[in-house]
Write a protein that holds these residues in place. Structure first.
Motif, PDB file in Angstrom:
ATOM      1  N   ASN A  50       5.465 -16.446   0.926  1.00 50.65           N
ATOM      2  CA  ASN A  50       4.434 -16.430  -0.111  1.00 50.65           C
ATOM      3  C   ASN A  50       4.526 -15.126  -0.909  1.00 50.65           C
ATOM      4  OD1 ASN A  50       3.289 -14.523   1.625  1.00 50.65           O
ATOM      5  ND2 ASN A  50       1.823 -15.974   2.490  1.00 50.65           N
ATOM      6  N   LEU A  51       3.562 -14.893  -1.774  1.00 55.95           N
ATOM      7  CA  LEU A  51       3.575 -13.673  -2.585  1.00 55.95           C
ATOM      8  C   LEU A  51       3.550 -12.429  -1.708  1.00 55.95           C
ATOM      9  CD1 LEU A  51       3.398 -12.146  -5.290  1.00 55.95           C
ATOM     10  CD2 LEU A  51       0.905 -12.531  -5.231  1.00 55.95           C
ATOM     11  N   SER A  52       2.772 -12.449  -0.644  1.00 58.92           N
ATOM     12  CA  SER A  52       2.710 -11.296   0.261  1.00 58.92           C
ATOM     13  C   SER A  52       4.075 -10.985   0.863  1.00 58.92           C
ATOM     14  CB  SER A  52       1.700 -11.549   1.376  1.00 58.92           C
ATOM     15  OG  SER A  52       0.392 -11.630   0.870  1.00 58.92           O
ATOM     16  N   THR A  53       4.860 -12.029   1.129  1.00 60.63           N
ATOM     17  CA  THR A  53       6.209 -11.824   1.652  1.00 60.63           C
ATOM     18  C   THR A  53       7.051 -11.024   0.666  1.00 60.63           C
ATOM     19  OG1 THR A  53       6.050 -14.032   2.659  1.00 60.63           O
ATOM     20  CG2 THR A  53       8.219 -12.987   2.642  1.00 60.63           C
ATOM     21  N   HIS A  54       6.992 -11.393  -0.588  1.00 60.14           N
ATOM     22  CA  HIS A  54       7.797 -10.714  -1.597  1.00 60.14           C
ATOM     23  C   HIS A  54       7.305  -9.296  -1.866  1.00 60.14           C
ATOM     24  CE1 HIS A  54       9.572 -14.682  -3.381  1.00 60.14           C
ATOM     25  NE2 HIS A  54      10.012 -14.388  -2.168  1.00 60.14           N
ATOM     26  N   ILE A  55       6.016  -9.097  -1.825  1.00 61.16           N
ATOM     27  CA  ILE A  55       5.484  -7.734  -1.951  1.00 61.16           C
ATOM     28  C   ILE A  55       5.974  -6.886  -0.780  1.00 61.16           C
ATOM     29  CG2 ILE A  55       3.361  -6.355  -1.867  1.00 61.16           C
ATOM     30  CD1 ILE A  55       2.013  -8.662  -3.432  1.00 61.16           C
ATOM     31  N   ALA A  56       5.987  -7.482   0.414  1.00 59.10           N
ATOM     32  CA  ALA A  56       6.493  -6.761   1.590  1.00 59.10           C
ATOM     33  C   ALA A  56       7.988  -6.479   1.474  1.00 59.10           C
ATOM     34  CB  ALA A  56       6.206  -7.566   2.860  1.00 59.10           C
ATOM     35  N   ASP A  57       8.751  -7.384   0.860  1.00 60.48           N
ATOM     36  CA  ASP A  57      10.181  -7.144   0.638  1.00 60.48           C
ATOM     37  C   ASP A  57      10.390  -5.861  -0.150  1.00 60.48           C
ATOM     38  OD1 ASP A  57      11.120  -9.456   1.915  1.00 60.48           O
ATOM     39  OD2 ASP A  57      11.134 -10.638   0.063  1.00 60.48           O
ATOM     40  N   ILE A  58       9.682  -5.727  -1.252  1.00 55.94           N
ATOM     41  CA  ILE A  58       9.885  -4.575  -2.130  1.00 55.94           C
ATOM     42  C   ILE A  58       9.231  -3.327  -1.557  1.00 55.94           C
ATOM     43  CG2 ILE A  58       9.575  -3.682  -4.469  1.00 55.94           C
ATOM     44  CD1 ILE A  58      11.605  -6.028  -4.100  1.00 55.94           C
ATOM     45  N   THR A  59       8.091  -3.481  -0.921  1.00 49.70           N
ATOM     46  CA  THR A  59       7.467  -2.339  -0.246  1.00 49.70           C
ATOM     47  C   THR A  59       8.393  -1.797   0.840  1.00 49.70           C
ATOM     48  OG1 THR A  59       5.266  -3.263  -0.658  1.00 49.70           O
ATOM     49  CG2 THR A  59       5.431  -1.553   1.012  1.00 49.70           C
ATOM     50  N   GLY A  60       9.012  -2.713   1.582  1.00 52.34           N
ATOM     51  CA  GLY A  60       9.942  -2.296   2.624  1.00 52.34           C
ATOM     52  C   GLY A  60      11.144  -1.572   2.061  1.00 52.34           C
ATOM     53  N   LEU A  61      11.658  -2.044   0.934  1.00 49.52           N
ATOM     54  CA  LEU A  61      12.766  -1.351   0.279  1.00 49.52           C
ATOM     55  C   LEU A  61      12.372   0.082  -0.070  1.00 49.52           C
ATOM     56  CD1 LEU A  61      15.559  -1.360  -1.193  1.00 49.52           C
ATOM     57  CD2 LEU A  61      14.323  -2.180  -3.213  1.00 49.52           C
ATOM     58  N   LEU A  62      11.203   0.253  -0.646  1.00 48.97           N
ATOM     59  CA  LEU A  62      10.738   1.591  -1.017  1.00 48.97           C
ATOM     60  C   LEU A  62      10.597   2.492   0.207  1.00 48.97           C
ATOM     61  CD1 LEU A  62       7.919   0.533  -3.530  1.00 48.97           C
ATOM     62  CD2 LEU A  62      10.111   1.581  -4.141  1.00 48.97           C
ATOM     63  N   ARG A  63      10.048   1.935   1.276  1.00 50.75           N
ATOM     64  CA  ARG A  63       9.783   2.749   2.475  1.00 50.75           C
ATOM     65  C   ARG A  63      11.058   3.086   3.240  1.00 50.75           C
ATOM     66  NH1 ARG A  63       4.624  -0.594   4.957  1.00 50.75           N
ATOM     67  NH2 ARG A  63       3.032   0.145   3.470  1.00 50.75           N
ATOM     68  N   TYR A  64      11.855   2.074   3.540  1.00 51.62           N
ATOM     69  CA  TYR A  64      12.969   2.281   4.459  1.00 51.62           C
ATOM     70  C   TYR A  64      14.188   2.910   3.787  1.00 51.62           C
ATOM     71  CZ  TYR A  64      10.079  -0.088   7.806  1.00 51.62           C
ATOM     72  OH  TYR A  64       9.034  -0.416   8.635  1.00 51.62           O
ATOM     73  N   GLU A  65      14.253   2.828   2.475  1.00 54.91           N
ATOM     74  CA  GLU A  65      15.275   3.602   1.756  1.00 54.91           C
ATOM     75  C   GLU A  65      14.726   4.985   1.392  1.00 54.91           C
ATOM     76  OE1 GLU A  65      18.357   3.014   1.319  1.00 54.91           O
ATOM     77  OE2 GLU A  65      18.509   0.898   1.869  1.00 54.91           O
ATOM     78  N   GLU A  66      13.471   5.220   1.747  1.00 55.01           N
ATOM     79  CA  GLU A  66      12.795   6.499   1.502  1.00 55.01           C
ATOM     80  C   GLU A  66      12.910   6.913   0.036  1.00 55.01           C
ATOM     81  OE1 GLU A  66      14.905   8.652   4.745  1.00 55.01           O
ATOM     82  OE2 GLU A  66      12.894   8.901   5.586  1.00 55.01           O
TER      83      GLU A  66
END
Length: 241
Positions: A50-66
Motif C-alpha cells: 500500500n502507500l505506507s509500504t512505498h513511503i517506507a521504501d523511500i524512508t528506508g533508503l534515506l535512513r540506511y544509506e545515511e
C-alpha cells in the motif's frame, strides 16, 4: 549533493535511468529505486502493498544509506510518496521537487484527489485484471507509438492499496516548517489533475513554481531537460554541495 528520484505509478527506477545518468555525469550522487510491487519488484503479492509500504521504501533508503542534504524529486504518484517520506525524515531533506505530481493533504489518498471518473475507471480495470488487487496502466495520457513500443513492456500493474490508502502524517506539527518545495507542471498534458495542484501552490510561501512544455512522461521523454531543471533548482536553492 545527493538526489533521490522517486518514480510514478506503474513505472520503476528505469523511468529515471537517463535522467539519473545525466545527473551523475554532472557529479551528483543520485539514488533511484523501484518501489515494492512494481517493475523488478512486481513479484511481490500486491495484496501486501500500500502507500505506507512505498513511503517506507523511500524512508528506508534515506535512513540506511545515511543520506543527508537531499534533494528529493517525485514524479506523478511519486508526489504522494515523497510527501510521506519527508514527513518521516525531514532532517535529511534540503528541498523537494514535484514533477507533474500529486500533492496530498493529511488524510488524503491518491483516489481522494485523482477525480471520480479516473477512480471508477481504475477500480473496474483492477477487477478485470486480477480481481481488484492491482491496477493495470491505462493509456491516459496516450504516448506516441514509438515511445509506447519502447516503454510499454516495462510498465507493470500498480498495487491498488497504493491508491486507496490515505496518507497519515507522523508529525503533523512539522508541516509548517517543511523544506523548500518546487512544483513543475507539464502544461501539454491538458485536463490533468496536476493543473489544480499547480494553481494551489503558485505564489504561496515556501513554494517555487515552473513549467515544462511537455507531456506527463517528461522524465522519460526529455531526460536532459529534466536533469537540467533539477540542477537549476538545486543551484537556485544553494544546495549543490
Amino acid at each position: 549533493m545527493t538526489i533521490v528520484l522517486v518514480h510514478g505509478a506503474w513505472a520503476g527506477a528505469w523511468s529515471w535511468r537517463d535522467t539519473a545518468r545525466l545527473l551523475r555525469k554532472k557529479g551528483y550522487d543520485v539514488y533511484a529505486q523501484s518501489m515494492t510491487g512494481i517493475a523488478e519488484r512486481s513479484h511481490v503479492d500486491p495484496r501486501t502493498v500500500n502507500l505506507s509500504t512505498h513511503i517506507a521504501d523511500i524512508t528506508g533508503l534515506l535512513r540506511y544509506e545515511e543520506l543527508e542534504n537531499v534533494l528529493i524529486v517525485g514524479h506523478s504518484y511519486g508526489g504522494m510518496v515523497i510527501t510521506g517520506a519527508v514527513d518521516r525524515e525531514p532532517q535529511r531533506i534540503a528541498g523537494m521537487v514535484y514533477v507533474d505530481a500529486f500533492l496530498p493533504k493529511i488524510g488524503q489518498s491518491l483516489w481522494d484527489i485523482a477525480g471520480e471518473e479516473r477512480v471508477e475507471m481504475q477500480k473496474k480495470a483492477a477487477m478485470a485484471h486480477d480481481g481488484g488487487h492491482s491496477v493495470p496502466r491505462p493509456n491516459v495520457p496516450p504516448m506516441p507509438p514509438d515511445l509506447a513500443a519502447k516503454w510499454g513492456p516495462l510498465f507493470t500493474a500498480q498495487p491498488i492499496g497504493t491508491m486507496s490508502e490515505k496518507w497519515v502524517s507522523v508529525r503533523p506539527e512539522a508541516q509548517r516548517t517543511w523544506p523548500k518545495r518546487h512544483y513543475i507542471l507539464c502544461t501539454a498534458y491538458k485536463g490533468s489533475p496536476f493543473h489544480a495542484f499547480a494553481d494551489e501552490v503558485k505564489g504561496q510561501p515556501g513554494w517555487d513554481y515552473s513549467e515544462f512544455d511537455a507531456l506527463h512522461d517528461v522524465v522519460r521523454s526529455h531526460p536532459q531537460m529534466t536533469a537540467d531543471r533539477i540542477e537549476a533548482i538545486a543551484k537556485g536553492w544553494g544546495i549543490t554541495e
